[in-house]
Design a protein around this motif. Structure first.
Motif, PDB file in Angstrom:
ATOM      1  N   SER A   1     -36.589  -9.464  67.149  1.00 39.83           N
ATOM      2  CA  SER A   1     -38.004  -9.186  66.888  1.00 39.83           C
ATOM      3  C   SER A   1     -38.612  -8.679  68.190  1.00 39.83           C
ATOM      4  O   SER A   1     -37.897  -8.402  69.160  1.00 39.83           O
ATOM      5  CB  SER A   1     -38.716 -10.449  66.415  1.00 39.83           C
ATOM      6  OG  SER A   1     -38.768 -11.411  67.466  1.00 39.83           O
ATOM      7  N   SER A   2     -39.919  -8.587  68.244  1.00 38.53           N
ATOM      8  CA  SER A   2     -40.570  -8.096  69.461  1.00 38.53           C
ATOM      9  C   SER A   2     -40.326  -9.007  70.657  1.00 38.53           C
ATOM     10  O   SER A   2     -40.470  -8.584  71.811  1.00 38.53           O
ATOM     11  CB  SER A   2     -42.080  -7.948  69.233  1.00 38.53           C
ATOM     12  OG  SER A   2     -42.669  -9.203  68.947  1.00 38.53           O
ATOM     13  N   HIS A   3     -39.949 -10.266  70.417  1.00 41.74           N
ATOM     14  CA  HIS A   3     -39.682 -11.197  71.511  1.00 41.74           C
ATOM     15  C   HIS A   3     -38.510 -10.734  72.384  1.00 41.74           C
ATOM     16  O   HIS A   3     -38.438 -11.069  73.564  1.00 41.74           O
ATOM     17  CB  HIS A   3     -39.393 -12.594  70.959  1.00 41.74           C
ATOM     18  CG  HIS A   3     -40.583 -13.252  70.350  1.00 41.74           C
ATOM     19  ND1 HIS A   3     -41.484 -14.004  71.077  1.00 41.74           N
ATOM     20  CD2 HIS A   3     -41.056 -13.250  69.079  1.00 41.74           C
ATOM     21  CE1 HIS A   3     -42.446 -14.438  70.280  1.00 41.74           C
ATOM     22  NE2 HIS A   3     -42.203 -13.996  69.060  1.00 41.74           N
ATOM     23  N   GLN A   4     -37.587  -9.954  71.803  1.00 41.40           N
ATOM     24  CA  GLN A   4     -36.440  -9.469  72.567  1.00 41.40           C
ATOM     25  C   GLN A   4     -36.727  -8.164  73.311  1.00 41.40           C
ATOM     26  O   GLN A   4     -35.873  -7.681  74.048  1.00 41.40           O
ATOM     27  CB  GLN A   4     -35.238  -9.261  71.637  1.00 41.40           C
ATOM     28  CG  GLN A   4     -34.478 -10.536  71.305  1.00 41.40           C
ATOM     29  CD  GLN A   4     -35.219 -11.411  70.317  1.00 41.40           C
ATOM     30  OE1 GLN A   4     -35.800 -10.933  69.349  1.00 41.40           O
ATOM     31  NE2 GLN A   4     -35.205 -12.706  70.564  1.00 41.40           N
ATOM     32  N   LEU A   5     -37.893  -7.568  73.084  1.00 42.51           N
ATOM     33  CA  LEU A   5     -38.268  -6.313  73.734  1.00 42.51           C
ATOM     34  C   LEU A   5     -37.188  -5.249  73.448  1.00 42.51           C
ATOM     35  O   LEU A   5     -36.679  -5.171  72.346  1.00 42.51           O
ATOM     36  CB  LEU A   5     -38.475  -6.528  75.235  1.00 42.51           C
ATOM     37  CG  LEU A   5     -39.430  -7.678  75.614  1.00 42.51           C
ATOM     38  CD1 LEU A   5     -39.535  -7.810  77.129  1.00 42.51           C
ATOM     39  CD2 LEU A   5     -40.791  -7.510  74.993  1.00 42.51           C
ATOM     40  N   ASN A   6     -36.859  -4.425  74.435  1.00 41.62           N
ATOM     41  CA  ASN A   6     -35.799  -3.430  74.245  1.00 41.62           C
ATOM     42  C   ASN A   6     -34.441  -4.120  74.380  1.00 41.62           C
ATOM     43  O   ASN A   6     -34.154  -4.751  75.395  1.00 41.62           O
ATOM     44  CB  ASN A   6     -35.923  -2.311  75.277  1.00 41.62           C
ATOM     45  CG  ASN A   6     -37.128  -1.425  75.019  1.00 41.62           C
ATOM     46  OD1 ASN A   6     -37.467  -1.132  73.879  1.00 41.62           O
ATOM     47  ND2 ASN A   6     -37.789  -1.000  76.083  1.00 41.62           N
ATOM     48  N   VAL A   7     -33.625  -3.974  73.361  1.00 39.46           N
ATOM     49  CA  VAL A   7     -32.362  -4.718  73.283  1.00 39.46           C
ATOM     50  C   VAL A   7     -31.210  -3.897  73.858  1.00 39.46           C
ATOM     51  O   VAL A   7     -31.122  -2.681  73.646  1.00 39.46           O
ATOM     52  CB  VAL A   7     -32.063  -5.094  71.819  1.00 39.46           C
ATOM     53  CG1 VAL A   7     -30.701  -5.778  71.697  1.00 39.46           C
ATOM     54  CG2 VAL A   7     -33.163  -6.000  71.269  1.00 39.46           C
TER      55      VAL A   7
ATOM     56  N   PRO B   1     -43.776  -3.612  67.416  1.00 37.85           N
ATOM     57  CA  PRO B   1     -43.900  -2.447  68.304  1.00 37.85           C
ATOM     58  C   PRO B   1     -42.567  -1.980  68.883  1.00 37.85           C
ATOM     59  O   PRO B   1     -42.475  -0.864  69.400  1.00 37.85           O
ATOM     60  CB  PRO B   1     -44.843  -2.945  69.406  1.00 37.85           C
ATOM     61  CG  PRO B   1     -44.698  -4.423  69.403  1.00 37.85           C
ATOM     62  CD  PRO B   1     -44.460  -4.799  67.966  1.00 37.85           C
ATOM     63  N   TYR B   2     -41.529  -2.811  68.816  1.00 37.61           N
ATOM     64  CA  TYR B   2     -40.208  -2.443  69.321  1.00 37.61           C
ATOM     65  C   TYR B   2     -39.252  -2.059  68.186  1.00 37.61           C
ATOM     66  O   TYR B   2     -38.043  -1.929  68.412  1.00 37.61           O
ATOM     67  CB  TYR B   2     -39.608  -3.597  70.133  1.00 37.61           C
ATOM     68  CG  TYR B   2     -40.351  -3.851  71.422  1.00 37.61           C
ATOM     69  CD1 TYR B   2     -39.994  -3.201  72.602  1.00 37.61           C
ATOM     70  CD2 TYR B   2     -41.430  -4.732  71.457  1.00 37.61           C
ATOM     71  CE1 TYR B   2     -40.681  -3.421  73.781  1.00 37.61           C
ATOM     72  CE2 TYR B   2     -42.128  -4.962  72.639  1.00 37.61           C
ATOM     73  CZ  TYR B   2     -41.751  -4.297  73.797  1.00 37.61           C
ATOM     74  OH  TYR B   2     -42.438  -4.506  74.952  1.00 37.61           O
ATOM     75  N   PHE B   3     -39.791  -1.878  66.999  1.00 29.83           N
ATOM     76  CA  PHE B   3     -38.944  -1.647  65.833  1.00 29.83           C
ATOM     77  C   PHE B   3     -38.038  -0.430  66.002  1.00 29.83           C
ATOM     78  O   PHE B   3     -36.835  -0.492  65.716  1.00 29.83           O
ATOM     79  CB  PHE B   3     -39.808  -1.482  64.580  1.00 29.83           C
ATOM     80  CG  PHE B   3     -39.004  -1.242  63.333  1.00 29.83           C
ATOM     81  CD1 PHE B   3     -38.365  -2.298  62.696  1.00 29.83           C
ATOM     82  CD2 PHE B   3     -38.887   0.031  62.794  1.00 29.83           C
ATOM     83  CE1 PHE B   3     -37.608  -2.090  61.547  1.00 29.83           C
ATOM     84  CE2 PHE B   3     -38.134   0.256  61.648  1.00 29.83           C
ATOM     85  CZ  PHE B   3     -37.490  -0.814  61.018  1.00 29.83           C
TER      86      PHE B   3
END
Length: 279
Positions: A80-86, A112-114
């Motif tokens: 999810s967004s908690h991981q930012l850019n993976v 927003p990081y989808f």
């Protein structure tokens, strides 16, 4: 309280007794209590498995038993967004072959990081899908299914896109069952699933935990014949499944895995994972 401090100030000019009295008076005033709102997370910040540790706990190891051969259990992650850019390259090199990304929550939030997460896993070669965090107290099931499909939760028969997931679990913003009766919750879930099937032609996967499902749906057994189960249980075994399912399709087994915390197992080899993707 200001008048008390004023009296203390005047007295303290003339005697040490006044100072002592003032200290005692101040100590007797109770501190302000924190607002209940201080502990409620921001809307949109929920993620898959957010309530599992708090409600179900976890085994000390929280790693699946290795008696289950890895050849029949395909490693995956959810983000999810908690991981930012993976770092999808790191995950791919560690053996992760599939991934789900949070797309939406309710009818107002989009991750927003989808794009980086959803397309990044696909570009690396993973089979990917999207999930919706349900908030049944905010709007109807059909409305949330529409919002999900319109913002990344659709499906295409490309062999690399998994059906969408309805993440239905503890309410991080209030009452665990979102203020709904068991029958009303079942109706809400049915509305979501029916609309998703109408829009995409696929039966959505249901992500949940057995204890939540029992508490909030009365352990309803009516979806097991059509909707794959993604069970949440941070332990060495999945334990008891919700009624209606004799087996699970996916299993979220830990929130403290490498690179990305939430790690999962697909209950089959990669050829079965591809079969789920193609329908």
């Amino acid at each position: 309280m200001d008048s008390v401090r004023s009296q203390i100030s005047r007295r303290s000019r003339w005697s040490g007794t006044g100072v002592l009295t003032g200290i005692l008076l101040l100590l007797s005033i109770p501190p302000a209590m924190p607002s209940a709102a201080d502990s409620v997370p921001k809307r949109g910040s929920a993620y898959m498995g957010m309530g599992v540790l708090a409600h179900d706990g976890a085994d000390a190891t929280a790693v699946p038993a290795e008696s289950v051969p890895r050849v029949t259990q395909t490693e995956g992650v959810d983000v999810s967004s908690h991981q930012l850019n993976v770092s999808w390259s790191t995950l791919w090199n560690s053996g992760v072959k599939w991934a789900y990304t949070k797309a939406t929550e309710g009818t107002s939030y989009t991750n927003p990081y989808f794009t980086q997460q959803y397309n990044g896993s696909y570009d690396k070669g993973m089979i990917r899908g999207a999930y919706h965090f349900a908030t049944p107290d905010g709007s109807g099931g059909a409305a949330q299914a529409d919002y999900f499909v319109d913002h990344g939760g659709g499906w295409s028969k490309d062999g690399k896109t998994l059906p969408g997931v309805l993440d239905i679990e503890w309410n991080p913003y209030g009452d665990s069952c979102y203020g709904k009766s068991k029958s009303a919750m079942v109706s809400w879930i049915r509305d979501f699933l029916n609309r998703y099937k109408t829009r995409t032609g696929r039966d959505a996967v249901i992500y949940t935990a057995t204890s939540w499902w029992t508490e909030c749906t009365g352990n309803y057994a009516g979806f097991g014949a059509t909707n794959p189960l993604w069970i949440a249980r941070y332990a060495s075994a999945v334990g008891t499944l919700p009624s209606g399912w004799s087996t699970y399709t996916m299993w979220q087994y830990t929130s403290s895995g490498p690179t990305v915390g939430d790690h999962d197992r697909f209950n089959g080899a990669t050829d079965r994972l591809k079969a789920l993707a193609t329908g």
